[in-house]
Design a protein around this motif. Structure first.
Motif, mmCIF file in Angstrom:
data_model
loop_
_atom_site.group_PDB
_atom_site.id
_atom_site.type_symbol
_atom_site.label_atom_id
_atom_site.label_comp_id
_atom_site.label_asym_id
_atom_site.label_seq_id
_atom_site.Cartn_x
_atom_site.Cartn_y
_atom_site.Cartn_z
ATOM 1 N N GLY A 34 -12.853 -1.795 9.034
ATOM 2 C CA GLY A 34 -12.215 -2.363 7.852
ATOM 3 C C GLY A 34 -11.185 -3.406 8.232
ATOM 4 O O GLY A 34 -10.868 -3.567 9.414
ATOM 5 N N HIS A 35 -10.679 -4.102 7.234
ATOM 6 C CA HIS A 35 -9.663 -5.118 7.459
ATOM 7 C C HIS A 35 -8.353 -4.480 7.913
ATOM 8 O O HIS A 35 -8.151 -3.274 7.768
ATOM 9 C CB HIS A 35 -9.397 -5.883 6.161
ATOM 10 C CG HIS A 35 -10.392 -6.960 5.908
ATOM 11 N ND1 HIS A 35 -11.166 -7.014 4.771
ATOM 12 C CD2 HIS A 35 -10.759 -8.034 6.655
ATOM 13 C CE1 HIS A 35 -11.951 -8.062 4.813
ATOM 14 N NE2 HIS A 35 -11.743 -8.703 5.950
ATOM 15 N N SER A 36 -7.465 -5.330 8.378
ATOM 16 C CA SER A 36 -6.124 -4.899 8.739
ATOM 17 C C SER A 36 -5.446 -4.262 7.520
ATOM 18 O O SER A 36 -5.552 -4.775 6.408
ATOM 19 C CB SER A 36 -5.359 -6.131 9.220
ATOM 20 O OG SER A 36 -4.019 -5.821 9.368
ATOM 21 N N LYS A 40 -7.199 2.448 8.946
ATOM 22 C CA LYS A 40 -8.031 2.906 10.064
ATOM 23 C C LYS A 40 -7.223 3.646 11.121
ATOM 24 O O LYS A 40 -7.585 4.752 11.531
ATOM 25 C CB LYS A 40 -8.745 1.702 10.734
ATOM 26 C CG LYS A 40 -9.522 0.819 9.789
ATOM 27 C CD LYS A 40 -10.184 -0.323 10.518
ATOM 28 C CE LYS A 40 -9.241 -1.314 11.172
ATOM 29 N NZ LYS A 40 -8.400 -2.069 10.222
ATOM 30 N N SER A 41 -6.111 3.012 11.565
ATOM 31 C CA SER A 41 -5.319 3.638 12.628
ATOM 32 C C SER A 41 -4.717 4.952 12.152
ATOM 33 O O SER A 41 -4.666 5.930 12.893
ATOM 34 C CB SER A 41 -4.200 2.705 13.085
ATOM 35 O OG SER A 41 -4.751 1.545 13.648
ATOM 36 N N THR A 42 -4.281 4.957 10.906
ATOM 37 C CA THR A 42 -3.696 6.179 10.357
ATOM 38 C C THR A 42 -4.735 7.305 10.371
ATOM 39 O O THR A 42 -4.442 8.432 10.768
ATOM 40 C CB THR A 42 -3.198 5.934 8.918
ATOM 41 O OG1 THR A 42 -2.306 4.813 8.938
ATOM 42 C CG2 THR A 42 -2.490 7.139 8.358
ATOM 43 N N LEU A 43 -5.950 6.986 9.967
ATOM 44 C CA LEU A 43 -7.016 7.987 9.965
ATOM 45 C C LEU A 43 -7.268 8.499 11.386
ATOM 46 O O LEU A 43 -7.386 9.709 11.616
ATOM 47 C CB LEU A 43 -8.292 7.380 9.356
ATOM 48 C CG LEU A 43 -9.536 8.260 9.310
ATOM 49 C CD1 LEU A 43 -9.257 9.588 8.610
ATOM 50 C CD2 LEU A 43 -10.689 7.535 8.598
HETATM 51 N N1 LIG Z 1 4.537 4.704 9.904
HETATM 52 C C1 LIG Z 1 4.275 4.069 8.759
HETATM 53 N N2 LIG Z 1 5.178 4.068 7.746
HETATM 54 C C2 LIG Z 1 4.898 3.463 6.582
HETATM 55 N N3 LIG Z 1 3.751 2.808 6.305
HETATM 56 C C3 LIG Z 1 2.829 2.767 7.273
HETATM 57 C C4 LIG Z 1 3.035 3.386 8.549
HETATM 58 N N4 LIG Z 1 1.932 3.197 9.304
HETATM 59 C C5 LIG Z 1 1.077 2.481 8.549
HETATM 60 N N5 LIG Z 1 1.613 2.218 7.336
HETATM 61 C C6 LIG Z 1 0.940 1.498 6.242
HETATM 62 O O1 LIG Z 1 -0.276 2.157 5.975
HETATM 63 C C7 LIG Z 1 -1.311 1.227 5.697
HETATM 64 C C8 LIG Z 1 -2.452 1.464 6.668
HETATM 65 O O2 LIG Z 1 -2.027 1.132 7.977
HETATM 66 P P1 LIG Z 1 -2.950 1.285 9.243
HETATM 67 O O3 LIG Z 1 -3.527 2.640 9.268
HETATM 68 O O4 LIG Z 1 -2.177 0.851 10.427
HETATM 69 O O5 LIG Z 1 -4.118 0.243 8.921
HETATM 70 P P2 LIG Z 1 -5.190 -0.441 9.908
HETATM 71 O O6 LIG Z 1 -5.172 0.304 11.192
HETATM 72 O O7 LIG Z 1 -6.468 -0.354 9.156
HETATM 73 O O8 LIG Z 1 -4.753 -1.863 10.064
HETATM 74 C C9 LIG Z 1 -0.682 -0.138 5.802
HETATM 75 O O9 LIG Z 1 -0.342 -0.557 4.502
HETATM 76 C C10 LIG Z 1 0.554 0.091 6.633
HETATM 77 O O10 LIG Z 1 1.546 -0.841 6.306
#
Ligand SMILES: Nc1ncnc2c1ncn2[C@@H]1O[C@H](COP(=O)(O)OP(=O)(O)O)[C@@H](O)[C@H]1O
Ligand SMILES: [Mg+2]
Length: 331
Positions: A34-36, A40-43
């Motif tokens: 998926g896009h930025s 994804k990283s959170t998952l």
């Molecule tokens: N520690 C955090 N605190 C608050 N918001 C967060 C944190 N980590 C990620 N986010 C938000 O959660 C959303 C998903 O982030 P992330 O999982 O990093 O996306 P990706 O890896 O797909 O780019 C984004 O809007 C990001 O700003």
């Protein structure tokens, strides 16, 4: 191996993962795409307990991640190696010391560490670099060190977060080959996060497409690329420089030659097509042909009629310059 059910995750008022359901089988390479900002990283971080979650279930080898104690989590993480976009290596230490680090933390005997690190460096093709300082390595070599370190404790699962996003295309290819190789040799389950379609096609057996924390698509990579849903189509199209006008993407199995498709179509319709791009693309264990043709508006209807009759997989491409966005055929 991994089973996620009805997973929700919020950061304050923002819901970043909404009702995620997925499973990963042992030995599988699973892509989270998926896009930025898609989540994804959170998952990925929910898988090894680096992030908590608000509701739903994340099970790794039948154990619920949020039920782990602190020590239990450390042990879980030792079973799940992690590879990062920015490598996260210790720049003051050399290659050997970086790979040895997890083994030292877990107090493995020195003789074993020596043997294990050299075995890992051989696996990633860096035997001769064991004394090299990290700063003297290329990006690709750094990522090889990152992969060796992630494998040090013999994990059952490897998590990769944009592992090739900081690398040039050629180096990316060699790292993907390495991941493919260790997946097969070690029967390692790999979950990888990427926004690069090249990575997904080349490596992933199945994928989950995320947008705004919501599942947009999930399935076998090849099926999804042959008939991509709208959001995936957008991501795929971003890989190509389109020329103005109407661009159609054709997809066909490897045993069909692209020359014969275009020649036959041009002859039968009495129309000339410009070929925008085409290539054979390697999928995990197959090769598919992709061909993009540019069609004059007056020929569009007949071309589509022909493609439908031939039962080829095809789609109109996303293009800001497309003056006929309303001509959206059913697929
Ligand atoms: N520690 C955090 N605190 C608050 N918001 C967060 C944190 N980590 C990620 N986010 C938000 O959660 C959303 C998903 O982030 P992330 O999982 O990093 O996306 P990706 O890896 O797909 O780019 C984004 O809007 C990001 O700003
Ligand atoms: Mg990310």
């Amino acid at each position: 191996m991994i089973k996620i059910t009805n997973l929700y995750k919020n950061f304050g008022p923002q819901t970043v993962l909404s009702d995620i359901n997925m499973h990963v089988a042992p030995g599988e390479i699973f892509g989270i795409v998926g896009h930025s900002g898609a989540g994804k990283s959170t998952l990925l971080r929910c898988l090894n307990g680096l992030e908590g979650y608000d509701s739903g279930s994340v099970k790794i080898m039948d154990r619920e991640v949020k039920d782990f104690s602190r020590d239990g989590l450390l042990e879980l993480r030792s079973e799940m190696g992690m590879v990062f976009q920015t490598f996260n290596l210790m720049s003051r230490k050399n290659v050997f010391e970086n790979v040895a680090f997890p083994l030292q933390i877990w107090k493995h005997p020195t003789a074993h560490i020596q043997e294990r690190v050299m075995e890992l460096l051989a696996l990633v093709g860096l035997e001769s670099k064991s004394h090299e300082r990290i700063g003297n390595l290329s990006g690709g070599q750094k990522q090889r060190v990152g992969i060796a370190r992630a494998l040090a404790l013999n994990p059952k699962i490897l998590l990769c977060d944009e592992a090739t996003s900081a690398l040039d295309p050629k180096t990316t290819g060699s790292i993907l080959d390495l991941l493919d190789d260790i997946n097969q040799r070690l029967r390692l389950t790999i979950v990888l996060v990427t926004h690069q379609m090249e990575v997904v096609k080349r490596l992933c057996h199945r994928l989950l497409l995320l947008d705004g924390g919501v599942t947009q698509a999930m399935g076998q990579t090849e099926d999804l690329f042959l008939s991509p849903p709208e959001n995936l189509k957008k991501l795929i199209d971003e890989d190509y420089m389109l020329i103005p006008g109407i661009n159609i993407r054709l997809m066909f199995p490897r045993n069909v030659s692209q020359d014969s498709i275009v020649t036959r179509m041009a002859r039968e319709l009495g129309v000339d097509f410009s070929i925008v791009g085409g290539k054979l693309e390697r999928y995990h264990d197959d090769i598919l042909g992709f061909l993009i043709i540019n069609v004059q508006p007056e020929h569009l209807e007949r071309t589509i009629g022909y493609l439908k009759k031939q039962k080829l997989h095809w789609q109109l491409m996303e293009d800001g310059n497309n003056p006929y966005p309303h001509v959206a055929p059913e697929v």
